[in-house]
Design a protein around this motif. Structure first.
Motif, PDB file in Angstrom:
ATOM      1  N   THR A 197      45.926  37.949  26.634  1.00  0.00           N
ATOM      2  CA  THR A 197      45.632  38.220  27.951  1.00  0.00           C
ATOM      3  C   THR A 197      44.724  37.081  28.841  1.00  0.00           C
ATOM      4  O   THR A 197      44.379  37.345  30.058  1.00  0.00           O
ATOM      5  CB  THR A 197      44.696  39.610  28.343  1.00  0.00           C
ATOM      6  OG1 THR A 197      43.463  39.265  27.522  1.00  0.00           O
ATOM      7  CG2 THR A 197      45.520  40.910  27.819  1.00  0.00           C
ATOM      8  N   SER A 198      44.366  36.081  27.959  1.00  0.00           N
ATOM      9  CA  SER A 198      43.450  35.156  28.584  1.00  0.00           C
ATOM     10  C   SER A 198      43.830  34.283  29.530  1.00  0.00           C
ATOM     11  O   SER A 198      44.883  34.010  30.006  1.00  0.00           O
ATOM     12  CB  SER A 198      42.883  34.145  27.173  1.00  0.00           C
ATOM     13  OG  SER A 198      44.030  33.675  26.866  1.00  0.00           O
ATOM     14  N   HIS A 199      42.887  33.702  30.207  1.00  0.00           N
ATOM     15  CA  HIS A 199      43.079  32.831  31.522  1.00  0.00           C
ATOM     16  C   HIS A 199      43.809  31.606  31.265  1.00  0.00           C
ATOM     17  O   HIS A 199      44.878  31.304  32.153  1.00  0.00           O
ATOM     18  CB  HIS A 199      41.461  32.749  32.112  1.00  0.00           C
ATOM     19  CG  HIS A 199      41.862  32.376  33.487  1.00  0.00           C
ATOM     20  ND1 HIS A 199      41.705  31.142  34.075  1.00  0.00           N
ATOM     21  CD2 HIS A 199      41.591  32.927  34.714  1.00  0.00           C
ATOM     22  CE1 HIS A 199      41.959  30.936  35.422  1.00  0.00           C
ATOM     23  NE2 HIS A 199      41.858  31.928  35.855  1.00  0.00           N
ATOM     24  N   PRO A 200      43.572  30.925  30.387  1.00  0.00           N
ATOM     25  CA  PRO A 200      44.432  29.685  30.048  1.00  0.00           C
ATOM     26  C   PRO A 200      45.774  29.763  29.999  1.00  0.00           C
ATOM     27  O   PRO A 200      46.772  29.083  30.286  1.00  0.00           O
ATOM     28  CB  PRO A 200      43.762  29.176  28.854  1.00  0.00           C
ATOM     29  CG  PRO A 200      42.477  29.630  28.755  1.00  0.00           C
ATOM     30  CD  PRO A 200      42.269  30.877  29.269  1.00  0.00           C
ATOM     31  N   LEU A 201      46.131  31.129  29.258  1.00  0.00           N
ATOM     32  CA  LEU A 201      47.605  31.521  29.156  1.00  0.00           C
ATOM     33  C   LEU A 201      48.218  31.850  30.401  1.00  0.00           C
ATOM     34  O   LEU A 201      49.379  31.415  30.533  1.00  0.00           O
ATOM     35  CB  LEU A 201      47.776  32.599  28.157  1.00  0.00           C
ATOM     36  CG  LEU A 201      48.028  32.211  26.795  1.00  0.00           C
ATOM     37  CD1 LEU A 201      47.834  33.459  25.853  1.00  0.00           C
ATOM     38  CD2 LEU A 201      49.465  31.708  26.511  1.00  0.00           C
ATOM     39  N   HIS A 202      47.470  32.446  31.471  1.00  0.00           N
ATOM     40  CA  HIS A 202      48.100  33.150  32.657  1.00  0.00           C
ATOM     41  C   HIS A 202      48.064  32.546  33.924  1.00  0.00           C
ATOM     42  O   HIS A 202      48.622  32.533  34.519  1.00  0.00           O
ATOM     43  CB  HIS A 202      47.459  34.827  32.639  1.00  0.00           C
ATOM     44  CG  HIS A 202      48.168  35.469  31.761  1.00  0.00           C
ATOM     45  ND1 HIS A 202      49.346  36.380  31.843  1.00  0.00           N
ATOM     46  CD2 HIS A 202      47.671  35.937  30.381  1.00  0.00           C
ATOM     47  CE1 HIS A 202      49.363  36.990  30.600  1.00  0.00           C
ATOM     48  NE2 HIS A 202      48.541  36.692  29.901  1.00  0.00           N
ATOM     49  N   SER A 203      46.577  32.008  33.985  1.00  0.00           N
ATOM     50  CA  SER A 203      46.393  31.463  35.271  1.00  0.00           C
ATOM     51  C   SER A 203      45.828  30.025  35.390  1.00  0.00           C
ATOM     52  O   SER A 203      45.017  29.464  36.395  1.00  0.00           O
ATOM     53  CB  SER A 203      45.087  32.432  35.775  1.00  0.00           C
ATOM     54  OG  SER A 203      45.614  33.573  35.634  1.00  0.00           O
ATOM     55  N   LYS A 260      41.543  45.216  24.436  1.00  0.00           N
ATOM     56  CA  LYS A 260      40.836  45.148  25.697  1.00  0.00           C
ATOM     57  C   LYS A 260      40.688  43.567  25.785  1.00  0.00           C
ATOM     58  O   LYS A 260      39.478  43.237  26.207  1.00  0.00           O
ATOM     59  CB  LYS A 260      39.548  45.857  25.811  1.00  0.00           C
ATOM     60  CG  LYS A 260      39.844  47.406  25.895  1.00  0.00           C
ATOM     61  CD  LYS A 260      38.844  48.153  26.085  1.00  0.00           C
ATOM     62  CE  LYS A 260      37.655  48.229  24.992  1.00  0.00           C
ATOM     63  NZ  LYS A 260      36.579  49.040  25.198  1.00  0.00           N
ATOM     64  N   GLY A 261      41.467  42.622  25.364  1.00  0.00           N
ATOM     65  CA  GLY A 261      41.163  41.357  25.233  1.00  0.00           C
ATOM     66  C   GLY A 261      40.279  40.777  24.099  1.00  0.00           C
ATOM     67  O   GLY A 261      39.891  39.558  23.989  1.00  0.00           O
ATOM     68  N   GLN A 262      39.865  41.731  23.227  1.00  0.00           N
ATOM     69  CA  GLN A 262      38.942  41.356  22.217  1.00  0.00           C
ATOM     70  C   GLN A 262      39.591  41.350  20.649  1.00  0.00           C
ATOM     71  O   GLN A 262      40.026  42.529  20.192  1.00  0.00           O
ATOM     72  CB  GLN A 262      37.910  42.343  22.177  1.00  0.00           C
ATOM     73  CG  GLN A 262      37.068  42.222  23.530  1.00  0.00           C
ATOM     74  CD  GLN A 262      36.381  43.497  23.993  1.00  0.00           C
ATOM     75  OE1 GLN A 262      35.997  44.188  23.072  1.00  0.00           O
ATOM     76  NE2 GLN A 262      35.888  43.641  25.206  1.00  0.00           N
ATOM     77  N   ASN A 312      38.876  39.393  31.517  1.00  0.00           N
ATOM     78  CA  ASN A 312      39.420  39.533  32.844  1.00  0.00           C
ATOM     79  C   ASN A 312      40.415  40.477  32.947  1.00  0.00           C
ATOM     80  O   ASN A 312      40.362  41.461  33.670  1.00  0.00           O
ATOM     81  CB  ASN A 312      39.666  38.168  33.500  1.00  0.00           C
ATOM     82  CG  ASN A 312      40.077  38.447  34.849  1.00  0.00           C
ATOM     83  OD1 ASN A 312      40.114  39.426  35.539  1.00  0.00           O
ATOM     84  ND2 ASN A 312      40.510  37.082  35.683  1.00  0.00           N
ATOM     85  N   ARG A 313      41.818  40.150  32.528  1.00  0.00           N
ATOM     86  CA  ARG A 313      42.927  41.218  32.771  1.00  0.00           C
ATOM     87  C   ARG A 313      42.910  42.334  32.115  1.00  0.00           C
ATOM     88  O   ARG A 313      43.234  43.250  32.956  1.00  0.00           O
ATOM     89  CB  ARG A 313      43.976  40.323  32.331  1.00  0.00           C
ATOM     90  CG  ARG A 313      44.476  39.127  33.151  1.00  0.00           C
ATOM     91  CD  ARG A 313      45.557  38.180  32.372  1.00  0.00           C
ATOM     92  NE  ARG A 313      46.803  39.078  32.835  1.00  0.00           N
ATOM     93  CZ  ARG A 313      47.741  38.747  33.673  1.00  0.00           C
ATOM     94  NH1 ARG A 313      47.321  37.809  34.575  1.00  0.00           N
ATOM     95  NH2 ARG A 313      48.754  39.277  33.618  1.00  0.00           N
TER      96      ARG A 313
END
Ligand code: PLP
Length: 352
Positions: free
Chosen positions: A85-91, A111-113, A143-144
């Motif tokens: 779900t992490s930012h570098p992958l999605h955004s 939950k992203g962990q 975040n996500r």
């Protein structure tokens, strides 16, 4: 488009406060590239101290903090382990592949962990066929998945396994302070087992732009070169750095109000026919709820909510909604938004 009156789209919707604007206007400035901007220097020293690192670097965005960290830590082709779900992958528009030329290696955490056991199972040695793991990256808060807090012990265990295997550790602390004010655990304690950590100034902290990346002296020296290389080096940047200084001095503790408002919103929406939400899942400033049972898609729900009541929310999935209270949102706004959500769900069920 309808007028946005209550903007719960994201904590990026924060506007500079009066006090922040006045502080920015009065900021002492100089050429930051020559190390001559007192406001930039002050911000960097504050953040390095808060995170317990030797040095820090002011950058125009959190995205650039992630990109530069990946670029400095890794050689091209290296693997970076992070949550799916992490930012570098999605955004980040594929920046990891373009700039740092690394391979992002997603794992499925809860939950992203992810856990130390997952890291131990994934990190196998590099061979002629298999590229080496160079870095793991952790997002605090996630975040996500909805602003969820990594438990300190789980983070530390993950870093320990990584370091044992010669893998570096990086924290995307875009919302680290949300975790800090909620748990009472210090920034230094959260940051301790990470080689690099950054914080975002333009989310709940309320500055208009910027992130600050921290690490060792040697790391920051190399990071400076990347900042120059990709056009992130500025001149009289103290005007915007001052907003960060102000935010860190005056707008950290108030994040608890956002958390209180998020809880309040969740509790007020809970129990509405057509809406699924568990207020206990609200850990920080983000509220997620599902509107699938109303028969609408999240896009339709969001459009009608905006049209009917001027409340803007985001749509993380086809039936999921997200609302994020922040410093521009009062308790009265939250109550009004909750009423609007309830009323819309009722209408949608009646229309079915
Ligand atoms: C917002 C965000 C970023 C990027 O920060 P910008 O300042 O918007 O570039 C990175 N990671 C996470 C988890 C974020 O929420």
């Amino acid at each position: 488009m309808s007028e946005v009156r209550i903007d719960l789209y994201s904590d990026t919707a924060t506007m500079p406060t009066e006090g922040m604007r006045a502080f920015m206007c009065a900021a002492e400035v100089g050429d930051e590239q020559r190390g001559e901007d007192p406001s930039v220097n002050q911000l960097q020293e504050m953040v390095a101290g808060m995170l317990g690192k030797e040095a820090a670097l002011f950058l125009p965005s959190g995205t650039m903090c992630n990109q530069i960290a990946l670029a400095v830590h890794c050689r091209s082709g290296d693997l970076v382990l992070l949550d799916r779900t992490s930012h570098p992958l999605h955004s980040e528009a594929g920046g990891a592949a373009v700039l740092a030329r690394v391979t992002l290696y997603p794992v499925d955490g809860e939950k992203g962990q992810f856990t130390a056991e997952q890291v131990a199972a994934e990190i196998t040695p590099s061979t002629r066929y298999f590229p080496g793991f160079r870095l793991i990256s952790v997002e605090q808060t996630t975040n996500r998945p909805g602003g969820c807090i990594w438990p300190l012990e789980q983070m530390r265990a993950v870093c320990e396994v990584a370091h044992e295997r010669g893998v570096l550790t990086h924290m995307d602390g875009a919302r680290l302070f949300n975790a800090v004010v909620e748990t009472g655990i210090s920034t230094q304690d959260y940051a301790e087992t990470f080689d690099t950590v950054w914080i975002d100034l333009s989310k709940g902290l309320g500055a208009p732009v910027g992130g600050v990346l921290a690490g060792s002296e040697a790391f920051i020296q190399e990071a400076w070169q990347w900042k120059q290389r990709i056009g992130g080096a500025m001149r009289q940047a103290g005007i915007i750095a001052a907003a960060g200084v102000y935010a860190l001095k005056h707008q950290v503790d108030r994040l608890v109000e956002d958390h209180r408002n998020a809880k309040r919103l969740a509790e007020r929406i809970a129990g509405t026919p057509g809406i699924a939400i568990d207020p206990a899942e609200v850990e920080t400033n983000m509220v997620r709820f599902d509107i699938g049972e109303t028969g609408a898609t999240s896009r339709e729900f969001a459009d009608r909510l905006l049209e009917d009541s001027g409340v803007r929310v985001s749509t993380p999935s086809p039936t999921a909604m997200r609302a994020v209270p922040h410093l521009g949102i009062t308790e009265a706004d939250v109550d009004e938004a909750a009423d609007a959500v309830r009323a819309l769900a009722k209408r949608l069920l009646e229309e079915r």
